[in-house]
Structures are given as structure tokens and as C-alpha cells.
Design a protein around this motif. Structure first.
Motif, PDB file in Angstrom:
ATOM      1  N   THR A   1      38.600  51.992  40.068  1.00 58.33           N
ATOM      2  CA  THR A   1      38.138  52.806  41.277  1.00 58.33           C
ATOM      3  C   THR A   1      39.338  53.646  42.033  1.00 58.33           C
ATOM      4  OG1 THR A   1      38.793  50.798  42.486  1.00 58.33           O
ATOM      5  CG2 THR A   1      36.616  50.830  41.844  1.00 58.33           C
ATOM      6  N   GLY A   2      40.474  53.487  41.616  1.00 59.54           N
ATOM      7  CA  GLY A   2      41.437  54.375  42.199  1.00 59.54           C
ATOM      8  C   GLY A   2      42.114  53.772  43.491  1.00 59.54           C
ATOM      9  N   ASN A   3      41.647  52.571  43.838  1.00 61.14           N
ATOM     10  CA  ASN A   3      42.150  51.830  45.117  1.00 61.14           C
ATOM     11  C   ASN A   3      43.108  50.423  44.716  1.00 61.14           C
ATOM     12  OD1 ASN A   3      40.469  53.377  46.854  1.00 61.14           O
ATOM     13  ND2 ASN A   3      38.993  51.954  46.579  1.00 61.14           N
ATOM     14  N   PHE A   4      43.761  50.260  45.595  1.00 55.73           N
ATOM     15  CA  PHE A   4      44.595  49.041  45.219  1.00 55.73           C
ATOM     16  C   PHE A   4      44.421  48.058  46.206  1.00 55.73           C
ATOM     17  CE2 PHE A   4      46.826  53.311  43.856  1.00 55.73           C
ATOM     18  CZ  PHE A   4      47.273  52.698  42.641  1.00 55.73           C
ATOM     19  N   CYS A   5      44.856  46.900  45.664  1.00 57.50           N
ATOM     20  CA  CYS A   5      44.807  45.356  46.520  1.00 57.50           C
ATOM     21  C   CYS A   5      45.922  45.493  47.541  1.00 57.50           C
ATOM     22  CB  CYS A   5      44.821  44.272  45.465  1.00 57.50           C
ATOM     23  SG  CYS A   5      45.053  42.764  46.542  1.00 57.50           S
ATOM     24  N   CYS A   6      45.637  45.526  48.683  1.00 57.51           N
ATOM     25  CA  CYS A   6      46.636  45.763  49.840  1.00 57.51           C
ATOM     26  C   CYS A   6      47.121  44.343  50.539  1.00 57.51           C
ATOM     27  CB  CYS A   6      46.077  46.661  50.718  1.00 57.51           C
ATOM     28  SG  CYS A   6      45.866  48.148  50.182  1.00 57.51           S
ATOM     29  N   LEU A   7      46.545  43.194  49.907  1.00 56.26           N
ATOM     30  CA  LEU A   7      46.899  41.952  50.511  1.00 56.26           C
ATOM     31  C   LEU A   7      48.495  41.497  49.957  1.00 56.26           C
ATOM     32  CD1 LEU A   7      43.902  39.656  49.468  1.00 56.26           C
ATOM     33  CD2 LEU A   7      44.355  40.607  51.795  1.00 56.26           C
ATOM     34  N   PRO A   8      49.152  40.864  50.925  1.00 55.84           N
ATOM     35  CA  PRO A   8      50.437  40.494  50.573  1.00 55.84           C
ATOM     36  C   PRO A   8      50.210  39.678  49.199  1.00 55.84           C
ATOM     37  CG  PRO A   8      49.976  39.642  52.902  1.00 55.84           C
ATOM     38  CD  PRO A   8      48.623  40.323  52.208  1.00 55.84           C
ATOM     39  N   LYS A   9      51.370  40.055  48.518  1.00 56.13           N
ATOM     40  CA  LYS A   9      51.700  39.286  47.206  1.00 56.13           C
ATOM     41  C   LYS A   9      51.759  37.987  47.186  1.00 56.13           C
ATOM     42  CE  LYS A   9      53.669  40.511  42.948  1.00 56.13           C
ATOM     43  NZ  LYS A   9      54.849  41.520  42.375  1.00 56.13           N
ATOM     44  N   CYS A  10      52.386  37.289  48.296  1.00 64.97           N
ATOM     45  CA  CYS A  10      52.393  35.843  48.072  1.00 64.97           C
ATOM     46  C   CYS A  10      50.975  35.292  48.507  1.00 64.97           C
ATOM     47  CB  CYS A  10      53.478  35.501  49.244  1.00 64.97           C
ATOM     48  SG  CYS A  10      53.183  35.880  50.978  1.00 64.97           S
ATOM     49  N   LEU A  11      50.135  35.800  48.972  1.00 73.52           N
ATOM     50  CA  LEU A  11      49.026  35.223  49.514  1.00 73.52           C
ATOM     51  C   LEU A  11      47.737  35.531  48.740  1.00 73.52           C
ATOM     52  CD1 LEU A  11      48.850  35.836  53.416  1.00 73.52           C
ATOM     53  CD2 LEU A  11      49.623  33.661  52.140  1.00 73.52           C
ATOM     54  N   CYS A  12      47.998  36.754  47.543  1.00 75.22           N
ATOM     55  CA  CYS A  12      46.743  36.949  46.788  1.00 75.22           C
ATOM     56  C   CYS A  12      46.702  36.024  45.687  1.00 75.22           C
ATOM     57  CB  CYS A  12      47.105  38.527  46.387  1.00 75.22           C
ATOM     58  SG  CYS A  12      45.808  39.023  45.136  1.00 75.22           S
ATOM     59  N   ILE A  13      45.568  35.461  45.471  1.00 71.37           N
ATOM     60  CA  ILE A  13      45.161  34.520  44.479  1.00 71.37           C
ATOM     61  C   ILE A  13      44.563  35.245  43.238  1.00 71.37           C
ATOM     62  CG2 ILE A  13      45.242  32.613  45.962  1.00 71.37           C
ATOM     63  CD1 ILE A  13      42.622  32.561  45.977  1.00 71.37           C
ATOM     64  N   HIS A  14      44.127  36.097  43.466  1.00 71.04           N
ATOM     65  CA  HIS A  14      43.230  36.892  42.353  1.00 71.04           C
ATOM     66  C   HIS A  14      44.203  37.622  41.267  1.00 71.04           C
ATOM     67  CE1 HIS A  14      39.730  35.639  44.310  1.00 71.04           C
ATOM     68  NE2 HIS A  14      40.083  36.167  45.487  1.00 71.04           N
ATOM     69  N   HIS A  15      45.179  38.194  41.612  1.00 74.11           N
ATOM     70  CA  HIS A  15      45.989  39.045  40.860  1.00 74.11           C
ATOM     71  C   HIS A  15      47.581  38.692  40.639  1.00 74.11           C
ATOM     72  CE1 HIS A  15      43.195  41.763  43.325  1.00 74.11           C
ATOM     73  NE2 HIS A  15      42.810  41.598  41.905  1.00 74.11           N
ATOM     74  N   TYR A  16      47.676  37.191  40.479  1.00 73.38           N
ATOM     75  CA  TYR A  16      48.991  36.622  40.139  1.00 73.38           C
ATOM     76  C   TYR A  16      49.631  37.219  38.837  1.00 73.38           C
ATOM     77  CZ  TYR A  16      52.844  33.307  39.714  1.00 73.38           C
ATOM     78  OH  TYR A  16      53.779  32.517  39.721  1.00 73.38           O
ATOM     79  N   CYS A  17      50.874  37.800  39.107  1.00 70.82           N
ATOM     80  CA  CYS A  17      51.581  38.248  37.861  1.00 70.82           C
ATOM     81  C   CYS A  17      50.935  39.243  37.012  1.00 70.82           C
ATOM     82  CB  CYS A  17      52.137  37.207  36.957  1.00 70.82           C
ATOM     83  SG  CYS A  17      53.372  35.965  37.717  1.00 70.82           S
ATOM     84  N   TRP A  18      50.180  40.046  37.788  1.00 69.53           N
ATOM     85  CA  TRP A  18      49.539  41.315  37.124  1.00 69.53           C
ATOM     86  C   TRP A  18      50.265  42.247  36.363  1.00 69.53           C
ATOM     87  CZ3 TRP A  18      49.323  46.465  38.093  1.00 69.53           C
ATOM     88  CH2 TRP A  18      49.920  46.815  39.271  1.00 69.53           C
ATOM     89  N   GLU A  19      51.551  42.727  37.005  1.00 71.47           N
ATOM     90  CA  GLU A  19      52.315  43.464  36.479  1.00 71.47           C
ATOM     91  C   GLU A  19      52.925  43.008  35.292  1.00 71.47           C
ATOM     92  OE1 GLU A  19      53.133  41.925  39.363  1.00 71.47           O
ATOM     93  OE2 GLU A  19      53.514  43.521  41.093  1.00 71.47           O
TER      94      GLU A  19
END
Length: 362
Positions: free
Chosen positions: A282-300
Motif C-alpha cells: 500500500t505504500g504506508n508503514f506501521c507507525c506504532l512503537p516497536k516495543c508495543l507492536c505485536i503484529h510485526h515482531y522482528c520483521w526486518e
């Protein structure tokens, strides 16, 4: 007058017979042992005579050989002429030539006489094996070119992913209360794929990642030599372990033993690129804090590992193709080499008849 014990009163005929039979058995045992000893002595004498005869025969042969060599050296008339071209010197003892140069000259003359005919025969008669090898070599070179193109595409993906990660880290943090709301523990439960424990959906990805890293550290993947691939960046860990004297061969981004995940600060954004219908970005990014995001853990780490694994597979395929190319070229070189042409020959009995091997099957 005293009588013998065998005829005393109180002894019967049975006792006399038993004593007599014991003496006979004793005499028979003595006779058999003496006979066996005589047979063994006779065998030893025969074996000794045979060994002495072989030694004498060997000494006679060695003496004859030495005598012949001394006669050849002393009497030049007995020596034969050297087989080298245009050489009239006598040969050396135990050789057909007077020197090594004469032998090399004769071999060169034979090659000049025989090799042109064999080359002409090779060019006139088609070789099916040579045609098959050429086709195989063409296919291998085509596949190598495709793999090189795929490697360039993967290198481009690698740099593109690094650029996306950098752009995601530059996004502003947006704290959404609905996204960070605590999920009830009694409703959302799942089992870990590594240890089998029941865990909450909120910490499932984090727990599975740590659990997998714990079990992965127990296995070792090492090699005696470090990786040296031209043009490749960030593939293998290659950390030297002095205990096992090996270089670690895990992927650098996934090695839980020699690389630890950096600590996440409270003001760091997740930055994961969002998608639509699973695969459409979509061209957008998840802007949640990394320590609170439970859907994209260690995505990099997972995205980098995916790209690196594809690059490793392409390099492994390229290595297999290189080995196949080496085998095909070696067989072609041996088939048309000097030794092959001199030792092998194809005879075409009827020059008007086409070679049946080159005919295509209907």
C-alpha cells in the motif's frame, strides 16, 4: 619261591587282562607320537631343501644377469644399436636407446607421422558424444547466465529492502489505544511450535522467536574455512569458534549464537510496510512503537533472512553448474587430446554409408 603280583591268590583273570590292555595302550601311544615326530622331521627337511633350492636358483639368475651386463660393458660388439633416429651409437645396458634424447626424438617422429592422419579421421567421422557434450555445454552456459541474472535481481532486492527499512525508521510514531489494548488471556491462546506450551496470542511471536533461538543454539553448523564469495555481502556469520575450530555457517541475520537483537527503545517506530490482500503493498508503514507492536515482531530480520536465503540458493546452484561445466569440458578435452587420438581410432568400412549413430530416431 615268590610269584608275580598278577598271579597272586585273590586276583582273577579280569584284572590280568586290564593290566595287559593298559600296557598295550601305552605302547601304542608311544609309537604314534614317535611316528608323528618322524613325519614332522621329514616335512621340515623337505621344506628346507625347497627353500635352499629357490635361493640357489635366485643366486644363479642374479649371477647370469650381472655377467651379461659386465659382458655388454666390456665387449662393445655385443651391444645393439640405439633405436633413435639417425643414431649409430650402442644402446645403454637395459635400455633400447643410448640416451633419453634419442627416446624423445623417436616419440616425436612417431607423433608427427601418425597424428595428422588421426586428426583427419576425427574430422571426417562425426562423433555423437562430441555433439551431445556441445549441447550439454550450451545448456549449462545458458543456465549459468540465468542464475547470474537472478543474482543481480536479488542484489537489487537486498538494497531495496535496506532502503525500505531506512524509510520506515524515519516515520513518526502514532500511538493508537485500540491497537495496543490488552487482549484477554482466557480467549486468545495458542501452542508454541517449538516447546508446545500454551501461550497468549499477544506474546506468541516473541515467545516463538526466543524459543526457536534457544533450540537453534544447541546445533552447530561450521566449516574449516571462511566464506569467500566475490561480490556478496552479509551472507554467513563466519565467526571463528576456538573450541570446535570451525567457522559458523549460519545466516548472519539469523545466527542466535553470535548475533543478538539490539535493544528496542521506547521512541523507536515499527516501520513495517503495510500490504493489501496479503501481497499488494500500500505504500504506508506501521507507525506504532516497536516495543508495543505485536503484529510485526522482528520483521526486518525475517525479510533480510528471506532475501539472503534466496541468494545462497542461487550461489549453490551456480556452484553445481560450474562443476558440471568442468566435467563436460574435461571429457571433451580428453576425447580430442593427443593421448586419446593416438590410442583410439574409428574405422569407417564403407565411406558411402551414412553413420547410423547420427540418424535421428523416428
Amino acid at each position: 619261591m615268590r610269584t608275580p603280583n598278577t598271579f597272586k591268590k585273590g586276583r582273577g583273570k579280569g584284572q590280568f587282562r586290564r593290566a595287559k590292555s593298559g600296557e598295550v595302550a601305552y605302547l601304542e601311544a608311544l609309537y604314534s607320537s614317535a611316528l608323528a615326530e618322524a613325519v614332522n622331521m621329514k616335512k621340515m627337511e623337505k621344506l628346507k631343501k625347497k627353500v635352499d633350492w629357490k635361493k640357489e636358483k635366485k643366486q644363479k639368475l642374479v649371477g647370469k644377469r650381472k655377467h651379461a651386463e659386465t659382458m655388454d660393458v666390456q665387449d662393445p660388439a655385443v651391444l645393439r644399436q640405439c633405436l633413435g633416429p639417425h643414431c649409430v651409437n650402442p644402446n645403454r645396458p637395459g635400455s633400447k636407446y643410448c640416451s633419453d634424447d634419442c627416446g624423445m626424438n623417436l616419440a616425436a617422429v612417431r607423433i608427427y607421422e601418425i597424428l595428422p592422419q588421426r586428426i583427419q579421421q576425427w574430422q571426417n567421422s562425426p562423433s555423437v558424444a562430441e555433439e551431445h557434450s556441445k549441447k550439454m555445454l550450451e545448456n549449462i552456459l545458458r543456465e549459468q547466465q540465468d542464475v547470474h541474472t537472478h543474482l543481480k535481481y536479488l542484489e537489487g532486492q537486498y538494497h531495496e529492502l535496506e532502503a525500505i527499512i531506512l524509510r520506515g525508521k524515519q516515520q513518526a510514531i502514532c500511538k493508537d489505544e485500540e491497537s495496543t489494548k490488552v487482549i484477554p488471556e482466557r480467549v486468545q491462546q495458542i501452542f508454541c511450535v517449538s516447546c508446545g506450551k500454551s501461550i497468549s496470542m499477544r506474546v506468541a511471536l516473541r515467545h516463538m522467536e526466543h524459543c526457536f533461538a534457544k533450540y537453534e543454539c544447541k546445533a552447530s553448523f561450521g566449516s574449516l574455512y571462511p566464506t569467500c564469495i566475490e561480490g556478496a555481502t552479509r551472507l554467513f556469520c563466519d565467526v571463528y569458534d576456538p573450541t570446535s575450530e570451525r567457522y559458523c555457517k549460519r545466516l548472519q541475520v539469523l545466527c542466535p549464537e553470535h548475533s543478538k537483537d539490539p535493544k528496542v527503545s521506547s521512541d523507536e517506530v515499527c516501520g513495517c510496510p503495510l500490504v493489501h490482500n496479503v501481497f499488494e503493498p500500500t505504500g504506508n508503514f506501521c507507525c506504532l512503537p516497536k516495543c508495543l507492536c505485536i503484529h510485526h515482531y522482528c520483521w526486518e530480520k525475517l525479510r533480510r533472512a528471506e532475501v539472503d536465503l534466496e541468494r545462497v540458493r542461487a550461489l549453490y546452484k551456480l556452484e553445481l553448474l560450474s562443476e558440471q561445466e568442468h566435467k563436460v569440458r574435461t571429457s571433451m578435452r580428453n576425447r580430442t587430446g593427443l593421448l586419446g587420438l593416438m590410442l583410439h581410432q574409428t574405422i569407417q568400412h564403407d565411406p558411402l554409408t551414412n553413420d547410423l549413430r547420427s540418424r535421428e530416431d523416428n
